[in-house]
Design a protein around this motif. Structure first.
Motif, short mmCIF file in Angstrom:
data_model
loop_
_atom_site.label_atom_id
_atom_site.label_comp_id
_atom_site.label_asym_id
_atom_site.label_seq_id
_atom_site.Cartn_x
_atom_site.Cartn_y
_atom_site.Cartn_z
N GLY A 75 0.76 -1.25 0.00
CA GLY A 75 0.00 0.00 0.00
C GLY A 75 0.79 1.29 0.00
N LEU A 76 2.12 1.23 -0.10
CA LEU A 76 2.89 2.47 -0.16
C LEU A 76 3.02 2.93 -1.61
N GLY A 77 2.89 4.23 -1.83
CA GLY A 77 2.95 4.78 -3.18
C GLY A 77 1.68 5.54 -3.46
N VAL B 90 6.43 -3.50 -6.82
CA VAL B 90 5.54 -2.36 -7.04
C VAL B 90 4.62 -2.65 -8.21
N GLN B 91 3.32 -2.48 -8.02
CA GLN B 91 2.35 -2.67 -9.11
C GLN B 91 1.38 -1.50 -9.12
N THR C 241 -3.17 -4.20 -5.44
CA THR C 241 -2.62 -3.09 -4.66
C THR C 241 -3.65 -1.97 -4.44
N LYS D 102 -4.93 -0.95 -0.79
CA LYS D 102 -4.63 0.41 -0.33
C LYS D 102 -5.90 1.18 -0.01
N ILE E 201 2.19 1.15 -6.50
CA ILE E 201 1.91 0.86 -5.08
C ILE E 201 2.64 -0.42 -4.70
N SER E 202 3.25 -0.44 -3.53
CA SER E 202 3.96 -1.64 -3.08
C SER E 202 2.98 -2.79 -2.89
#
Lengths: 360, 360, 360, 360
Positions: free
Chosen positions: C219-221, C282-283, D109, D113, C286-287
């Motif tokens: 969820g990072l990005g 990353v996709q 993702t 997220k 987003i990680s």
């Protein structure tokens, strides 16, 4: 935290009241500006404590040093770092507020927000931080000099004592002639007496600083959300103890009719200007070439020499003792701060306006 | 131009008074917020023209449509685009101002800054733009509902008619009970009469809108340069015709002594609060849990139904004719705008505050 | 100039190679992070000159001091200022480049852009600046430790010598066991010999640093324009001498078919993961919880111990003399810089992700 | 999310693949730029689906409309809003992916997220979004025309088929002469055959797009953290499916010696330039006047016409069916996207550079 302000000419503030020192970085200052160190020091001297009987008796020289960004007396385009080391830092003076929240200070809110706080002298929330802003403002003024833009300020109100004259009827060159920084020397005496009286009563009092920016070119300001008035207001509301901001006719203007308030436009031998200036030099968020003038309201200083009831960190009732060395009224020393912040905004928006048209 | 405001919950405004329409993008709205379209429309209805005899007689339904960002009735985290198409756009109504600068409007400054301007109805500088802001504010309010934070506003002054009661002494649920949006129904009647009188005189008058934000958690605001009060002030000063902002004790507070102004802190059965609230809910730039209240000064509307002297684009003296359909006083319709902008700031700073502590 | 990077966890770089020093401000670091000074110094030691025969022989201790933001061993939420004073600053060593532009350095571009430049040792464009970044990265790592996120890097290529093993086949704990910082000790020896040979030839050579970020939450990005991969790439391309960046399968991946490249998803006893990781963790920006890995290409150092033809400030042909103390290959000392910049990005995006969902 | 990129010339992207449409706002475009609608449409046509046998057979006209910011054929300085409505939106085509995560897509993702996702055609993560970017890039190109700066791109690799010639040896005017957009027509045929073969195999393949920016003035780029190469890299890494970026000598350059890699400077009858250009037109993050050239690596398209194993929203094993209309290789249609994003960066940095020096 968010310690940077500006778009192109950006300042980042850092430091605490009783740590190693305070400082500022100016990023985006154009290269080639002559850095007049004497002028910077003279601006810092206007803000420093201990200037007279009616300011705090703390003695801080507020000497500064460049850590980066100045080479052979000029800005290089690189970030300019200015350090102002703390000298008169008696941390133990603050042991009495280590565990108790001073009323109307930021002690409680910092502690709640961050779960930790440098309590010594207010730490990050101390007005000492503004020394860095004044240094940055001095560099902004040096830049604005080349554009002939001048940023001035003066005390127009202390408590109930309010100047009835507008800035146009005053001789602003007299501002520095007295300790209050009110250009009307008669009123300055009355204000001095009032502040001194308040000081003797171990109390504090509020005031108003009026800012005047002159020789402004048409076209500064980036509507909708970086209107020049909004940017100046934001900068002023960032100053410690400020509770209000008004530009041009301000709160008084709401009582007027449009037919009176509107500023008629005329062509005066090629110079387009308005016959009145209720707009305060800004229309639609963009400077119109008239003087920009505004008022900034400062509340009475929260530190008083009296005992006050509060609570401690555990939530128990506690008494805050009134001691230390503090200003009975903040506005005389706030004058250079208001000037500095307005100069920083004007420098930024002058550079931003250079992007409005494409230059081939 | 700079048409975006906010750090996390960001809005970008676009559109012109007499082009295809106006609109807004909200970027950074958390996913999963229920988007109540009826509520959004009801907020737009509070701002729309033609609500009563004392507002402009233009008829605009201000219907809106989502262009992106809402899926199955909820926000998805993607940018929410709202379009409000223009309907009652009589461009030829504006031929009389095509080449002449209306006093105290943005005609001259836009023309000088950009060298071109959409003159129809003020174009980009028209207050019609704020329809998009109100729509964005409605979404901010929907988000804030989950946090129980409420953003309200009301008219507290029209011309010389000023409410003497503070917000605490008023029943804010009465605000929408009258066309002026003043919760004191007696005063509302007087204000209505005054505005109607001014309207008949083909003139305009200013006023003050008071904002109140309640149930605010402790810890919102990012000192030094994104103090909560500075961010709210910035947002308010971005609204058309605003000339002043004060929070808490504001300009009146400068007359007070610190010993009176300071807000004592007490522990009321586990809830820490202040006995007075001159600070207006913000200390050191951070919310302290008390109500946030502030005043916003609106100048008299610049468009009056009278002829005024000005100049044309070539700099020749010219007369601006007073015609069209305009508000004699802007504050009744400004109430939802003030609420919207304060909600946008509160949504943004609520999200920002979620970054203050590391969550493992 | 633009010397700040980051959204919430922001660093501002300042200083010059041969001025008072270099430094960094970290704004937005959450309060309460334990500041382990020994760790910060150990990170700086990995970057400092003079570590072995194959790095520059300049001797700089790169000791640091906190100027602000740390109180009783912890971050307070206030800006953390770190100063690294210059010691081994022999300005006169650089008189020979005062008026001549070194090929493939920033001398010419800085001079043209700013009209002035601090020529001593590269001034603002010197890689010495990255000492501040490493210090900031150390603080980012201290924060990320609480989230269990680890940022590692190692040398995977020097000249033609390229590791054929992927990071998964290597024991990254061996990276610091040799002067090259290649975890394959056999390859490390070859690389050392190559660099040493190049050094004797008074020349330089390029290399690749591979970064690996492990234990990344999903969820990072922040798509679209702050995709995690774009943010990491931006940070890497900000490092001096970097000419390329690839994440996951990178440039090799273009040769693959989708049916091979796609990473199948499986549920491994409740932990959702991919069977391959060509995506590099990353996709869609987003990680996805898999390891993030990437390569960073460094060109050969521009300063060589040979005479080169160039021009002087007046545009006349001139010879740049090869002298001073410089690295024959930058990658061994670049490893901690790559780690630091990736940690800064991960700290920033970890905090940003805390705003994705509303917390009541 | 973060859907804005740029400092002065900023674009904000919005929209979803199968909602009302996609679009873009350009804020900060200087006033007075002639908006050539035919040119904008021609750029969109280069990106649109259905151009040939080797691109997706979806039929979308990608017609656009201005919603704001253009008046009488010119930019006004106000935000330019462009809407591209969706037409060929068969949402039910996507029911098969509603509850299952496609491998190497952003389904998983986004869902993790945001907890919600518009699954139709990829929603916000669809490459359809780039239609708005191309429209914005067209306006950037119109602005750059006045500065004579040209942004071009072409396909230089598909799978293993890699052009051995540099951009200098190619006739870029031939790029549009074939469906692959490779200026070497022989290689273009081979590439076409390869893509067509892959298509028949119901598979996909990656490729490389090379960008070339010519006639660049000296001085664009804002070190340290907005180096021109970092900004271009950031923009490229924002494009869907991009896994790598290299500028100038890139990854190949790491094999070179400094004595070969360094670009000697010479004065060619008053024009200062470098004899080689391994630097790729950027030194120290600032343009040096030489051509800027770079490679962008695109992975094989994730959507393949084959069944793949994955999981569903509940974490159960599931099969993703291969159906729909998709590109077997993305690079032919990526060429205008790479051009657009590079033009947006160049427009932004051209305006930013106008702030480097003070203009009196």
């Amino acid at each position: 935290m968010s310690n940077t302000i500006g778009n192109i000419f950006k300042i980042t503030s850092f430091g605490e009241s009783h740590g190693a020192g305070v400082g500022v970085i100016i990023d985006g200052c154009p290269a080639g500006i002559e850095i007049d160190e004497t002028f910077i020091q003279s601006e810092l001297d206007r803000r420093k404590p201990g200037q007279s009987r009616i300011t705090t008796q703390r003695k801080e020289a507020d000497g500064f040093e460049f850590f980066s960004g100045v080479f052979e007396g000029k800005s290089t385009g690189a970030p300019i770092t200015i350090l102002i080391k703390n000298q008169d830092q008696k941390s133990k003076d603050y042991d009495h507020i280590k565990d108790v929240y001073r009323p109307s200070h930021a002690d409680f809110t910092y502690q709640e927000k961050y779960g930790i706080r440098d309590y010594r002298g207010g730490g990050r929330s101390s007005a000492r931080i503004t020394a860095g802003w004044v240094a940055a403002g001095a560099i902004a003024k040096l830049m604005l000099r080349q554009l002939k833009i001048a940023c001035q300020a003066y005390v127009s109100q202390v408590g109930e004592l309010q100047l009835s004259k507008s800035y146009k009827e005053l001789d602003l060159s007299q501002t520095e002639s007295n300790d209050v920084r009110c250009p009307d020397t008669e009123m300055a005496k009355e204000m001095f007496e009032l502040i001194d009286q308040v000081r003797k009563e171990r109390d504090t009092i509020g005031g108003v600083v009026t800012g005047v920016i002159s020789n402004v070119p048409v076209g500064l300001g980036e509507p909708l959300f970086d209107k020049l008035n909004a940017a100046i207001g934001h900068a002023m509301l960032s100053i410690n103890a400020v509770k209000g901001f008004e530009l041009g006719s301000g709160f008084e203007g709401v009582k007027m009719r449009g037919s009176t308030h509107n500023d008629s436009i005329e062509n005066n031998d090629g110079r387009i200007h308005t016959t009145t200036n209720h707009s305060g030099g800004v229309q639609g968020g963009i400077s119109n070439g008239e003087d920009i003038y505004f008022n900034v309201a400062f509340k009475p200083v929260a530190t008083i020499m009296q005992d006050q009831s509060s609570i401690d960190k555990e939530g128990n009732a506690a008494t805050v003792q009134g001691k230390g060395r503090h200003d009975p009224c903040v506005v005389p020393r706030a004058v250079p701060i208001v000037e500095a912040m307005s100069a920083i905004v004007m420098a930024d928006f002058s550079l931003l306006a250079q992007t409005n048209k494409l230059r081939g």
